[in-house]
Design a protein around this motif. Structure first.
Motif, mmCIF file in Angstrom:
data_model
loop_
_atom_site.group_PDB
_atom_site.id
_atom_site.type_symbol
_atom_site.label_atom_id
_atom_site.label_comp_id
_atom_site.label_asym_id
_atom_site.label_seq_id
_atom_site.Cartn_x
_atom_site.Cartn_y
_atom_site.Cartn_z
ATOM 1 N N ARG A 43 -35.220 -84.263 93.049
ATOM 2 C CA ARG A 43 -34.527 -83.772 94.260
ATOM 3 C C ARG A 43 -33.886 -82.409 93.960
ATOM 4 N N VAL A 44 -34.736 -81.468 93.586
ATOM 5 C CA VAL A 44 -34.287 -80.175 93.058
ATOM 6 C C VAL A 44 -33.589 -79.337 94.129
ATOM 7 N N LEU A 45 -32.385 -78.920 93.791
ATOM 8 C CA LEU A 45 -31.580 -78.030 94.626
ATOM 9 C C LEU A 45 -31.554 -76.665 93.954
ATOM 10 N N ARG A 46 -31.939 -75.621 94.701
ATOM 11 C CA ARG A 46 -31.891 -74.252 94.189
ATOM 12 C C ARG A 46 -30.895 -73.473 95.030
ATOM 13 N N ILE A 47 -30.006 -72.773 94.344
ATOM 14 C CA ILE A 47 -28.971 -71.997 95.029
ATOM 15 C C ILE A 47 -28.993 -70.579 94.505
ATOM 16 N N VAL A 48 -28.994 -69.617 95.420
ATOM 17 C CA VAL A 48 -28.911 -68.205 95.057
ATOM 18 C C VAL A 48 -27.479 -67.760 95.302
ATOM 19 N N SER A 49 -26.809 -67.355 94.219
ATOM 20 C CA SER A 49 -25.437 -66.865 94.304
ATOM 21 C C SER A 49 -25.168 -65.943 93.135
ATOM 22 N N ASP A 50 -24.573 -64.809 93.438
ATOM 23 C CA ASP A 50 -24.227 -63.864 92.371
ATOM 24 C C ASP A 50 -22.880 -64.183 91.740
ATOM 25 N N THR A 51 -22.114 -65.088 92.345
ATOM 26 C CA THR A 51 -20.743 -65.309 91.874
ATOM 27 C C THR A 51 -20.436 -66.743 91.458
ATOM 28 N N LEU A 52 -21.119 -67.723 92.017
ATOM 29 C CA LEU A 52 -20.804 -69.119 91.705
ATOM 30 C C LEU A 52 -21.433 -69.556 90.386
ATOM 31 N N SER A 53 -20.734 -70.433 89.694
ATOM 32 C CA SER A 53 -21.241 -70.981 88.440
ATOM 33 C C SER A 53 -21.858 -72.360 88.683
ATOM 34 N N GLU A 54 -22.575 -72.851 87.689
ATOM 35 C CA GLU A 54 -23.149 -74.192 87.780
ATOM 36 C C GLU A 54 -22.047 -75.219 87.998
ATOM 37 N N GLU A 55 -20.945 -75.062 87.278
ATOM 38 C CA GLU A 55 -19.832 -76.008 87.381
ATOM 39 C C GLU A 55 -19.246 -76.040 88.789
ATOM 40 N N GLN A 56 -19.160 -74.884 89.431
ATOM 41 C CA GLN A 56 -18.615 -74.829 90.789
ATOM 42 C C GLN A 56 -19.526 -75.549 91.785
ATOM 43 N N ILE A 57 -20.828 -75.399 91.619
ATOM 44 C CA ILE A 57 -21.778 -76.082 92.504
ATOM 45 C C ILE A 57 -21.706 -77.588 92.279
ATOM 46 N N ILE A 58 -21.661 -77.993 91.024
ATOM 47 C CA ILE A 58 -21.572 -79.422 90.697
ATOM 48 C C ILE A 58 -20.320 -80.020 91.328
ATOM 49 N N LYS A 59 -19.222 -79.302 91.260
ATOM 50 C CA LYS A 59 -17.964 -79.780 91.843
ATOM 51 C C LYS A 59 -18.070 -79.892 93.368
ATOM 52 N N LEU A 60 -18.718 -78.917 94.013
ATOM 53 C CA LEU A 60 -18.904 -78.967 95.468
ATOM 54 C C LEU A 60 -19.643 -80.240 95.883
ATOM 55 N N LEU A 61 -20.711 -80.560 95.156
ATOM 56 C CA LEU A 61 -21.500 -81.746 95.496
ATOM 57 C C LEU A 61 -20.782 -83.030 95.109
ATOM 58 N N ASP A 62 -20.068 -82.980 93.997
ATOM 59 C CA ASP A 62 -19.313 -84.144 93.554
ATOM 60 C C ASP A 62 -18.260 -84.530 94.598
ATOM 61 N N ASN A 63 -17.675 -83.528 95.249
ATOM 62 C CA ASN A 63 -16.673 -83.791 96.289
ATOM 63 C C ASN A 63 -17.267 -84.537 97.478
ATOM 64 N N LYS A 64 -18.586 -84.480 97.642
ATOM 65 C CA LYS A 64 -19.282 -85.221 98.699
ATOM 66 C C LYS A 64 -19.976 -86.468 98.151
ATOM 67 N N ASN A 65 -19.612 -86.840 96.917
ATOM 68 C CA ASN A 65 -20.130 -88.047 96.258
ATOM 69 C C ASN A 65 -21.620 -87.997 95.955
ATOM 70 N N PHE A 66 -22.121 -86.802 95.628
ATOM 71 C CA PHE A 66 -23.499 -86.663 95.185
ATOM 72 C C PHE A 66 -23.513 -86.247 93.720
ATOM 73 N N ASN A 67 -24.487 -86.789 92.979
ATOM 74 C CA ASN A 67 -24.672 -86.398 91.592
ATOM 75 C C ASN A 67 -25.480 -85.118 91.542
#
Length: 75
Positions: free
Chosen positions: A46-70
């Protein structure tokens, strides 16, 4: 004109359905630091690809974790 190198972050997720995708789309679409994102529901990871010049992997993981997704970064 200066060339910008897109920073593409790639993750394995447990987002499995269109309903799940809709839940995260509001967050990802509403984040001005995300230029573009795609989710492959057909892929086993279930590959998620994100294009961002400023966000880190950790920030994306936290965003999804807040919605209860791994979410975990893929190499």
């Amino acid at each position: 004109m200066e060339n910008q190198i897109e920073n593409v972050l790639v993750f394995a997720t447990n987002i499995a359905t269109e309903n799940d995708k809709q839940k995260i789309s509001n967050i990802l679409d509403g984040n001005t630091e995300i230029q573009q994102w795609t989710l492959d529901l057909e892929d086993i990871d279930r590959v998620l690809r994100i294009v961002s010049d400023t966000l880190s992997e950790e920030q994306i993981i936290k965003l999804l974790d807040n919605k209860n997704f791994n979410c975990s970064a893929l190499e």
